[in-house]
Design a protein around this motif. Structure first.
Motif, PDB file in Angstrom:
ATOM      1  N   SER A  81       0.827  -1.212   0.000  1.00 27.64           N
ATOM      2  CA  SER A  81       0.000   0.000   0.000  1.00 27.64           C
ATOM      3  C   SER A  81       0.860   1.260   0.000  1.00 27.64           C
ATOM      4  O   SER A  81       0.489   2.276  -0.610  1.00 27.64           O
ATOM      5  N   ASN A  82       2.014   1.206   0.652  1.00 29.63           N
ATOM      6  CA  ASN A  82       2.929   2.353   0.629  1.00 29.63           C
ATOM      7  C   ASN A  82       3.512   2.561  -0.765  1.00 29.63           C
ATOM      8  O   ASN A  82       3.650   3.697  -1.237  1.00 29.63           O
ATOM      9  N   LEU A  83       3.863   1.464  -1.418  1.00 30.32           N
ATOM     10  CA  LEU A  83       4.427   1.559  -2.767  1.00 30.32           C
ATOM     11  C   LEU A  83       3.377   2.024  -3.776  1.00 30.32           C
ATOM     12  O   LEU A  83       3.692   2.772  -4.706  1.00 30.32           O
ATOM     13  N   ILE A  84       2.145   1.577  -3.583  1.00 22.75           N
ATOM     14  CA  ILE A  84       1.064   2.026  -4.467  1.00 22.75           C
ATOM     15  C   ILE A  84       0.866   3.530  -4.322  1.00 22.75           C
ATOM     16  O   ILE A  84       0.721   4.254  -5.311  1.00 22.75           O
ATOM     17  N   ILE A  93      -3.313   5.524 -11.195  1.00 20.33           N
ATOM     18  CA  ILE A  93      -4.314   4.868 -10.360  1.00 20.33           C
ATOM     19  C   ILE A  93      -5.392   5.860  -9.942  1.00 20.33           C
ATOM     20  O   ILE A  93      -5.098   6.951  -9.465  1.00 20.33           O
ATOM     21  N   GLU A  94      -6.633   5.456 -10.131  1.00 19.68           N
ATOM     22  CA  GLU A  94      -7.769   6.246  -9.668  1.00 19.68           C
ATOM     23  C   GLU A  94      -8.331   5.588  -8.417  1.00 19.68           C
ATOM     24  O   GLU A  94      -8.623   4.397  -8.410  1.00 19.68           O
ATOM     25  N   LEU A  95      -8.488   6.381  -7.381  1.00 21.96           N
ATOM     26  CA  LEU A  95      -8.902   5.836  -6.092  1.00 21.96           C
ATOM     27  C   LEU A  95     -10.349   6.179  -5.781  1.00 21.96           C
ATOM     28  O   LEU A  95     -10.892   7.172  -6.276  1.00 21.96           O
ATOM     29  N   ASP A  96     -10.947   5.337  -4.933  1.00 23.51           N
ATOM     30  CA  ASP A  96     -12.292   5.651  -4.457  1.00 23.51           C
ATOM     31  C   ASP A  96     -12.185   6.514  -3.202  1.00 23.51           C
ATOM     32  O   ASP A  96     -11.104   6.945  -2.824  1.00 23.51           O
TER      33      ASP A  96
END
Length: 204
Positions: A81-84, A93-96
């Motif tokens: 998750s840190n690397l993402i 990347i599109e996040l919710d």
């Protein structure tokens, strides 16, 4: 699959029972000596065992819910998750709007993998969580024991035992992270990236 599920269940129970039992044991020595000073007769026999077990489970569940390793989440350089989060722009990347969007995105991929593969990472991270929790408990009870010694309570042997267990726990946590877990996390992240690119027709 059932065997893996059973192993997961047993392991999760151990992550509750072991810290809870240890903390109750260490704290129990202090309360025992305090009760002697106050001339208070503690509960004996079956009821004492029952109360000890119940308290151990409750305390263990509290420590489990605290998720102590998460407190240091930002310091795990290869945590997926840190690397993402770090590579969000390059991966487009599109996040919710969830509370933990990077973790949610990663775990959608992670739990879609085959169970044996997940199990290996879970075992490593599980031991890491357990040892980090034991380290935290050790530090707390060392302070309690040191304070008790300052007030002349006879807990010297438990103080040194606790110090030894704490040193072993932090050493074990460091070894697991340095030699196993950080590489597993990095490998999982690389597989996530590959999968994400395929699903989203990623163009560099």
């Amino acid at each position: 699959m059932n065997n893996l599920t059973s192993a997961f269940s047993i392991y999760e129970v151990l992550r509750i029972i072991v810290p809870g039992f240890y903390f109750s044991l260490m704290l129990g020595q202090v309360t025992y000596h305090i009760s002697k000073i106050l001339n208070f007769n503690p509960i004996q026999g079956t009821y004492q065992i029952l109360i000890f077990v119940i308290v151990s489970i409750i305390i263990g569940a509290l420590f489990y819910a605290m998720d102590i390793p998460r407190w240091f989440k930002k310091h795990y350089s290869t945590l997926p998750s840190n690397l993402i989060e770090k590579n969000r722009e390059s991966l487009k990347i599109e996040l919710d709007n969830s509370e933990r969007p990077y973790e949610d995105l990663y775990y959608q991929f992670y739990y879609s993998q085959e169970a044996p593969k997940i199990f290996k990472t879970e075992i490593q991270s599980g031991f890491f969580h357990l040892l980090m929790t034991m380290t935290f408990i050790g530090c707390v009870t060392i302070i309690i024991h040191a304070t008790s010694l300052a007030f002349s309570l006879n807990v010297k042997e438990y103080y040194f035992l606790n110090l030894f267990v704490t040193i072993i726990s932090i050493t074990g946590a460091i070894v697991i992270y340095k030699s196993k877990l950080r590489y597993s996390w990095k490998r999982n992240y690389d597989e996530f990236v590959e999968d994400y690119k395929k699903k989203n027709n990623f163009i560099q």
